[in-house]
Every structure is written in C-alpha cells, then in structure tokens.
Design a protein around this motif. Structure first.
Motif, PDB file in Angstrom:
ATOM      1  N   MET A 152       0.839  -1.196   0.000  1.00  0.00           N
ATOM      2  CA  MET A 152       0.000   0.000   0.000  1.00  0.00           C
ATOM      3  C   MET A 152       0.874   1.247   0.000  1.00  0.00           C
ATOM      4  O   MET A 152       1.899   1.299   0.679  1.00  0.00           O
ATOM      5  CB  MET A 152      -0.902   0.007   1.245  1.00  0.00           C
ATOM      6  N   GLN A 153       0.452   2.237  -0.777  1.00  0.00           N
ATOM      7  CA  GLN A 153       1.143   3.529  -0.789  1.00  0.00           C
ATOM      8  C   GLN A 153       0.282   4.549  -0.043  1.00  0.00           C
ATOM      9  O   GLN A 153      -0.889   4.733  -0.383  1.00  0.00           O
ATOM     10  CB  GLN A 153       1.397   3.996  -2.219  1.00  0.00           C
ATOM     11  N   VAL A 154       0.879   5.193   0.947  1.00  0.00           N
ATOM     12  CA  VAL A 154       0.145   6.111   1.815  1.00  0.00           C
ATOM     13  C   VAL A 154       0.888   7.440   1.896  1.00  0.00           C
ATOM     14  O   VAL A 154       2.114   7.474   2.044  1.00  0.00           O
ATOM     15  CB  VAL A 154      -0.008   5.520   3.235  1.00  0.00           C
ATOM     16  N   VAL A 155       0.121   8.531   1.805  1.00  0.00           N
ATOM     17  CA  VAL A 155       0.678   9.870   1.991  1.00  0.00           C
ATOM     18  C   VAL A 155       0.116  10.419   3.296  1.00  0.00           C
ATOM     19  O   VAL A 155      -1.104  10.429   3.508  1.00  0.00           O
ATOM     20  CB  VAL A 155       0.316  10.803   0.822  1.00  0.00           C
ATOM     21  N   ILE A 156       1.012  10.883   4.162  1.00  0.00           N
ATOM     22  CA  ILE A 156       0.618  11.437   5.453  1.00  0.00           C
ATOM     23  C   ILE A 156       0.948  12.923   5.462  1.00  0.00           C
ATOM     24  O   ILE A 156       2.113  13.304   5.346  1.00  0.00           O
ATOM     25  CB  ILE A 156       1.342  10.733   6.611  1.00  0.00           C
ATOM     26  N   ALA A 157      -0.070  13.756   5.581  1.00  0.00           N
ATOM     27  CA  ALA A 157       0.128  15.203   5.690  1.00  0.00           C
ATOM     28  C   ALA A 157       0.282  15.557   7.156  1.00  0.00           C
ATOM     29  O   ALA A 157      -0.558  15.205   7.976  1.00  0.00           O
ATOM     30  CB  ALA A 157      -1.057  15.953   5.090  1.00  0.00           C
ATOM     31  N   GLY A 158       1.370  16.233   7.471  1.00  0.00           N
ATOM     32  CA  GLY A 158       1.683  16.492   8.874  1.00  0.00           C
ATOM     33  C   GLY A 158       2.399  15.310   9.495  1.00  0.00           C
ATOM     34  O   GLY A 158       2.175  14.952  10.646  1.00  0.00           O
ATOM     35  N   ALA A 159       3.301  14.720   8.724  1.00  0.00           N
ATOM     36  CA  ALA A 159       3.918  13.454   9.130  1.00  0.00           C
ATOM     37  C   ALA A 159       4.939  13.597  10.239  1.00  0.00           C
ATOM     38  O   ALA A 159       5.346  12.590  10.823  1.00  0.00           O
ATOM     39  CB  ALA A 159       4.579  12.786   7.918  1.00  0.00           C
ATOM     40  N   HIS A 160       5.359  14.822  10.559  1.00  0.00           N
ATOM     41  CA  HIS A 160       6.361  14.968  11.614  1.00  0.00           C
ATOM     42  C   HIS A 160       5.746  15.127  12.993  1.00  0.00           C
ATOM     43  O   HIS A 160       6.460  15.191  13.988  1.00  0.00           O
ATOM     44  CB  HIS A 160       7.293  16.156  11.313  1.00  0.00           C
ATOM     45  N   GLY A 161       4.428  15.173  13.089  1.00  0.00           N
ATOM     46  CA  GLY A 161       3.807  15.217  14.401  1.00  0.00           C
ATOM     47  C   GLY A 161       4.012  13.909  15.155  1.00  0.00           C
ATOM     48  O   GLY A 161       4.471  12.910  14.597  1.00  0.00           O
ATOM     49  N   LYS A 162       3.640  13.914  16.434  1.00  0.00           N
ATOM     50  CA  LYS A 162       3.891  12.734  17.258  1.00  0.00           C
ATOM     51  C   LYS A 162       3.127  11.511  16.765  1.00  0.00           C
ATOM     52  O   LYS A 162       3.641  10.396  16.815  1.00  0.00           O
ATOM     53  CB  LYS A 162       3.531  13.038  18.714  1.00  0.00           C
ATOM     54  N   ILE A 163       1.912  11.717  16.306  1.00  0.00           N
ATOM     55  CA  ILE A 163       1.161  10.590  15.746  1.00  0.00           C
ATOM     56  C   ILE A 163       1.686  10.253  14.356  1.00  0.00           C
ATOM     57  O   ILE A 163       1.843   9.084  13.995  1.00  0.00           O
ATOM     58  CB  ILE A 163      -0.342  10.893  15.703  1.00  0.00           C
ATOM     59  N   GLY A 164       1.974  11.279  13.563  1.00  0.00           N
ATOM     60  CA  GLY A 164       2.447  11.060  12.207  1.00  0.00           C
ATOM     61  C   GLY A 164       3.695  10.210  12.143  1.00  0.00           C
ATOM     62  O   GLY A 164       3.784   9.261  11.355  1.00  0.00           O
TER      63      GLY A 164
END
Length: 219
Positions: free
Chosen positions: A1-13
């Motif tokens: 699966m290819q996933v894009v995470i916006a805000g990936a540097h947050g603690k959850i990200g």
C-alpha cells in the motif's frame, strides 16, 4: 500500500510512518520544514517539503499521485493563534481532499478531536474555541464529499504513555477519556486496511478490545 501522510512529523504522524514502513508499505510524509526530513527518513518515509498553508491543491496532488490512501495528521500545534487553527486544522485538511480528488485517490483518514459536538464551556479559551471550530468545520467539509471514502477518527486526550494495543473504538457519543498516541497510530494503520470503515465517524479511547478486533467490529 502507498500512503501519503500530511503532517507526518507530528507525534502521531511519525508513529504511523514507522508502523506502515515497518510492515512494508510505501510512505510519503508531507512536512513544512526541511529540518524534519531526516526524522522522516529514519522512520521509513520519503519526505516531501510543502507548506500546507500556502501550497495549491495541484502542488500537493503531485505528492499524492499514485497513493492508495491519504491521512491528515497535521495541526497548528500548541502556541499557535486562532487564525492558524483555521488555516491548518481546517483549510489544510480540505486542501488534502482537493489534492486527493485531483490525483484520483479516494481513501482519506482525518484525525479530528473529541468534543467537537459538545457546547464549549462559558470560560473556554479563544484559541481552544477556534481549534474546536476548525476541527468541526473540517469534519463537515470532508464528510460532505462524495469523491472520498473518508473515515474520521476522534481520539481522546492524547498521552505519550506506551501503547497497550487495546482500545475502545465506537461511534459518538463516547465518554471522555485518554488514549495513547501509540494506540492511535495503530488504529489508523488498521483503518487503512479496513475499507468497510469508510463513511464512519469514530471516537477512540483506551479500552479493553484488541485494536484489530475493534476495527473489525466497526466494519
């Protein structure tokens, strides 16, 4: 699966990046600061530096193209004023939806907040009020779209305690309680594997049910 995470540097990200990359998914992390790219690379993601407050949908779509799903994990964060609650917590979530549409990506996970359906306390801080309003507006805009297979996740008060792998996941209303960031990331990863959760708004708390069993029960 290819996933894009916006805000990936947050603690959850970052936790979600590590989980997805660890199981073999291809992860792209969108961050505002070049200083955060090394952390993303160590966690297993390919970083894309893009300011969600000034980027166009077309610019973000270039990062989203080819993905199977997108996750909105961005937030203005502590210390930001009322205006940035709107430009990040609402407008950037909508920007990601617009970019997903342009890129032909339907699956969208939105991290929202518990309490958005409740009246504010009379003495509520104006920044908190702006945050709640922005989260609720983001939910309303995302859930009104028929070009997305969306799921809204509303975690309780987030803690940095180690995850237990056991949660309470249910449609609102749910009493307020804590949940760890580890378990929140684990639920997000499980939701990506559960297309049957599309079209649902879900509250997340610490609980007694295994993460995967909790997601399966929602489906």
């Amino acid at each position: 699966m290819q996933v894009v995470i916006a805000g990936a540097h947050g603690k959850i990200g970052l936790r979600l990046v590590a989980l997805l990359a660890g199981r073999g998914d291809v992860v792209t992390g969108v961050v505002r600061s070049p200083a955060h790219t090394a952390d993303l690379e160590r966690a297993g993601a390919t970083p894309v530096v893009l300011d969600l407050e000034s980027a166009t949908a077309g610019e973000l779509a270039a990062a989203v193209t080819g993905a199977d799903a997108v996750v909105f994990s961005a937030g203005a964060g502590p210390g930001s004023g009322t205006s940035r609650k709107d430009t990040v917590d609402r407008a950037a979530a909508v920007l990601l939806a617009d970019a997903a549409r342009l890129a032909g990506v339907r699956r969208y996970l939105l991290i929202s907040s518990t309490g958005v359906d409740e009246p504010l306390a009379p003495d509520a801080d104006e920044v908190w009020a702006a945050y709640v309003a922005a989260k609720k507006a983001a939910e309303e805009e995302i859930t009104s779209r028929d070009d997305l297979d969306w799921t809204v996740l509303r975690p309780g008060r987030l803690t940095d305690d180690p995850g237990t792998g056991r949660v309470l996941l249910a449609p609102p209303p749910v009493p307020r309680a804590d949940v760890t960031r580890d378990d929140t990331a684990a639920v997000l990863a499980a939701l990506l594997d559960a297309p049957g959760t599309a079209g649902k708004v879900l509250e997340l708390r610490e609980g007694d049910q295994d993460v995967h069993e909790a997601v399966a029960a929602i489906v």
